[in-house]
Design a protein around this motif. Structure first.
Motif, mmCIF file in Angstrom:
data_model
loop_
_atom_site.group_PDB
_atom_site.id
_atom_site.type_symbol
_atom_site.label_atom_id
_atom_site.label_comp_id
_atom_site.label_asym_id
_atom_site.label_seq_id
_atom_site.Cartn_x
_atom_site.Cartn_y
_atom_site.Cartn_z
ATOM 1 N N SER A 288 -6.835 3.241 8.492
ATOM 2 C CA SER A 288 -5.736 2.480 7.885
ATOM 3 C C SER A 288 -4.901 3.107 6.917
ATOM 4 N N ALA A 289 -3.725 2.971 6.799
ATOM 5 C CA ALA A 289 -2.888 3.574 5.689
ATOM 6 C C ALA A 289 -2.902 5.164 5.790
ATOM 7 N N CYS B 198 -8.814 8.725 4.267
ATOM 8 C CA CYS B 198 -8.941 7.418 4.597
ATOM 9 C C CYS B 198 -9.942 7.056 5.337
ATOM 10 N N THR C 131 0.704 4.932 1.720
ATOM 11 C CA THR C 131 0.047 5.843 2.718
ATOM 12 C C THR C 131 -0.666 6.994 2.127
ATOM 13 N N GLU D 196 3.193 3.597 9.210
ATOM 14 C CA GLU D 196 1.819 4.139 9.013
ATOM 15 C C GLU D 196 1.445 4.464 10.227
ATOM 16 N N LEU E 109 0.893 -1.337 -0.021
ATOM 17 C CA LEU E 109 -0.131 -0.152 -0.103
ATOM 18 C C LEU E 109 0.908 1.296 -0.034
#
Length: 157
Positions: free
Chosen positions: A131-132, A59, A53, A78, A51
Motif C-alpha cells: 500500500s501507499a 513500502c 504516498t 495511489e 496517508l
C-alpha cells in the motif's frame, strides 16, 4: 481480490459481508470524519487513514489472516502492488496477531493497480498487498479500510 468503482457496485454480486462494507463506503460522508478507528458491526471495523504516498521500495508487502481488507480511496491517488501469498516469501516482520498483520521483505509476481478517488479493492488473506506507493510524485491520500472478519464471510456461507 476484487477491484472496482463505488458508483458501479451491483447488489448481490459480492458476498453479503463485503456488500455491507461496500454499502457503508458508498453511503458515508468521509469528509465529516476524522482519521481514526470506528466500529461498524459484528466483528468489522473501519479505519479512516490520511496517508502520504512513498516510493514503492519503502513500502513493505503485507498480508492479514483474520480480516479481509475492503479499501476505498476517498481522495488522492495511489499505486497498489498485489500478488498471491504462496507461503514461500521471505518475511520481514513475523505475524502480529494483535494487529493481524504480517510483513514480507520480498515477494514475486506483483501486479500493480492504479487507485484513485472512488475506487475500491477487496483483499482476502491470500492477497499480499503493498500500500501507499506513489504514482508520479509523493502525495496525500485519504483511504478508508473496512476490516471484515473472515468468520463473517464464513458464517454467511
Amino acid at each position: 481480490m476484487f477491484f472496482g468503482h463505488i458508483t458501479k457496485v451491483i447488489p448481490n454480486r459480492y458476498p453479503k459481508a463485503i456488500q455491507i462494507a461496500l454499502n457503508y463506503l458508498k453511503n458515508t460522508d468521509f469528509n465529516s470524519l476524522t482519521a481514526g478507528r470506528y466500529s461498524l458491526n459484528g466483528g468489522s471495523y473501519v479505519q479512516v487513514l490520511d496517508l502520504q504516498t512513498q516510493l514503492k521500495e519503502t513500502c513493505l508487502p503485507e498480508a492479514h489472516r483474520k480480516y479481509i481488507d475492503v479499501q476505498y480511496w476517498h481522495s488522492g491517488t495511489e499505486r497498489m502492488a498485489v500478488t498471491t501469498d504462496l507461503g514461500d516469501f521471505k518475511i520481514a516482520q513475523e505475524y502480529n496477531a494483535e494487529r493481524d498483520i504480517l510483513f514480507y521483505e520480498t515477494v514475486e509476481n506483483e501486479q500493480e493497480i492504479f487507485c484513485c478517488a472512488g475506487n475500491f479493492a477487496v483483499f482476502f488473506p491470500e492477497d499480499i498487498h503493498r500500500s501507499a506507493c506513489r504514482t508520479e510524485e509523493i502525495s496525500l491520500i485519504r483511504k478508508i479500510v473496512v476490516k471484515v472478519a473472515v468468520r463473517e464471510l464464513q458464517e454467511a456461507l
